[in-house]
Design an enzyme around this catalytic site. Structure first.
Site, PDB file in Angstrom:
ATOM      1  N   HIS A 319       0.855  -1.188   0.000  1.00  0.00           N
ATOM      2  CA  HIS A 319       0.000   0.000   0.000  1.00  0.00           C
ATOM      3  C   HIS A 319       0.886   1.232   0.000  1.00  0.00           C
ATOM      4  CE1 HIS A 319      -3.016   2.940   1.383  1.00  0.00           C
ATOM      5  NE2 HIS A 319      -3.906   2.095   0.931  1.00  0.00           N
ATOM      6  N   ASP A 377      -8.073  -4.492  -0.473  1.00  0.00           N
ATOM      7  CA  ASP A 377      -8.540  -4.880  -1.811  1.00  0.00           C
ATOM      8  C   ASP A 377      -8.354  -6.367  -2.077  1.00  0.00           C
ATOM      9  OD1 ASP A 377      -9.161  -2.162  -2.630  1.00  0.00           O
ATOM     10  OD2 ASP A 377      -6.998  -1.853  -2.609  1.00  0.00           O
TER      11      ASP A 377
END
Length: 442
Positions: A319, A377
């Site tokens: 991320h 996700d």
């Protein structure tokens, strides 16, 4: 040549009140401000006036663009707080509308406040009837996000009584309207894309159950939202509600700094979120799991992911901010299992691939060294597909949930007395001044 260094004696820390910037041998003192938690900031707002120089920070990754009391992220420790409350506590113990109230007003609501807030949201869910005609102006194969951008931007043409940004009452009405109407707008975009009739909101249902009903009920038979699925949808909304000064939130703030009406600002945020580098990661992660296909194929794809010459990349890992486990991913994993169990899909092949892929990645020195932990996700794509949504709706659901964060950030910006219109500067590397030559002499 310009050289620069910063110092407060030897280091800058949260207890410092000024920093010395040395440019071409001349010192300049800059204020240093500490937040309640997190890194301190050096105030360079007068840097150009004092030195004639700008800072250079592509992507603004080292720049605090505003002061905010809404969301705090510590990427190294894997911390996400909304108004001080950990995201896992909000998702496990609260509802999405409680989180909305918290983001908008600063504290969790008391029972009477929550009841009033829920009622006000419930009775703002319907859209102006003329907007049905607006939808029919789009092609049937239009992407739902394209419809969302257009419809949300058009709200300002239908609700003139809540576009005065200087009126706190109108700001509040606009905020409630967008939170209330976004599920209706999203569901209508979905229904339009699959050729089914629009479904009106039902005041007897809660926020998330009402959204599922608008998406999946049809006139031919009754639809009863599964409470497990409704709760999962609510939790997904909470996990996506706000995420500090990301690209779309910064877009909303930048648009709002010009004085644009709130509907236009949220439409700008939706347009930014549509970019695959921002809101499309869960769809990309799902596509990756489908490409891998089965557990026995994982070692080959792990090998390929380490090969810089191979175009394959593991999606859903790592991320921009988190260099530890994404705190939302743990909740999302639990939610994913609950949904698959409720739908008797616990043997879903993609989930087996996801679990094994996560296990291998968390034990592999390559991923540990690069801090490539699973993010939200990684599991959300599987969960949304199990709920019945096609991939083109994933980012729409993201926008629906993030609307409250955008609105809270927009309101905070409007009410900030130090706020000015956003105006980033640049390092110009184009041609210097040259004279115009008539076309017949070029």
């Amino acid at each position: 040549m310009t050289t620069a260094e910063t110092s407060t004696n030897d280091t800058i820390n949260q207890d410092s009140d000024k920093s010395t910037l040395i440019i071409e041998g001349k010192p300049y003192e800059m204020p240093v401000y500490g937040g309640s938690i997190g890194p301190s900031v050096i105030d360079i707002s007068r840097l150009y006036g004092q030195t004639g120089k700008f800072t250079y920070d592509p992507g603004f990754t080292s720049t605090a663009s505003c002061e905010s009391k809404i969301t705090y992220i510590d990427g190294d420790e894997g911390v996400l707080l909304h108004r001080g409350y950990p995201i896992d506590q909000l998702a496990d113990q609260g509802t999405f509308l409680e989180t909305c109230y918290l983001l908008l007003y600063g504290d969790l609501p008391q029972k009477s406040q929550l009841d009033d807030f829920e009622k006000r949201i419930t009775y703002h869910t319907m859209l102006h009837e003329q907007m049905h005609t607006f939808y029919r102006g789009f092609r049937r194969d239009a992407h739902p996000m394209a419809i969302m951008v257009g419809v949300v931007g058009a709200l300002s043409a239908f609700y003139h009584d809540s576009t005065d940004i200087n009126d706190p009452v109108q700001r509040d009405i606009a905020s409630l309207r967008m939170i209330a109407k976004m599920p209706t707008i999203a569901a209508m975009a979905y229904k339009y894309s699959i050729g089914q009739p629009f479904v009106s909101p039902q005041n007897s249902l809660d926020y998330s159950a009402n959204f599922l009903n608008m998406c999946f009920s049809v006139p031919a038979e009754d639809y009863k939202p599964n409470p497990v699925l409704s709760r999962a949808m609510d939790r997904i909304f909470i996990l996506h509600a706000d995420h500090e000064q990301n690209a779309s939130t910064s877009t909303v703030r930048l648009a709002g700094s010009s004085g644009a009406n709130p509907f236009a600002c949220i439409a700008a945020g939706i347009a930014c979120l549509w970019g695959p580098a921002h809101g499309g990661a869960n769809e990309a992660a799902l596509q990756m799991l489908e490409e891998i296909g089965s557990v026995d194929q994982i070692p080959e794809y792990i090998r390929r992911s380490k090969d810089k010459s191979d175009p394959f990349r593991l999606m859903g890992f790592g991320h921009r901010v988190y260099k530890n486990y994404d705190p939302r991913a743990t909740v999302m994993q639990k939610t994913c299992h609950e949904v698959l169990d409720a739908l008797d899909l616990k043997d879903e092949p993609l989930l087996q691939v996801a679990i094994e892929l996560e296990r291998i990645a968390r034990e592999d020195e390559y991923f540990i060294e690069k801090k490539l932990y699973p993010n939200i996700d990684f599991y959300s794509g599987i969960t949304l597909r199990a709920l019945g949504f096609p991939p083109e709706m994933f980012t729409v659901l993201f926008a629906l949930a993030r609307t409250v964060g955008w609105i809270a950030q927009w309101r905070e910006m409007i009410e900030d007395p130090s706020q000015r219109i956003g105006r980033p500067r640049q390092l110009y590397t184009g041609p210097t001044s040259r004279d115009f030559i008539p076309v017949d002499q070029r």
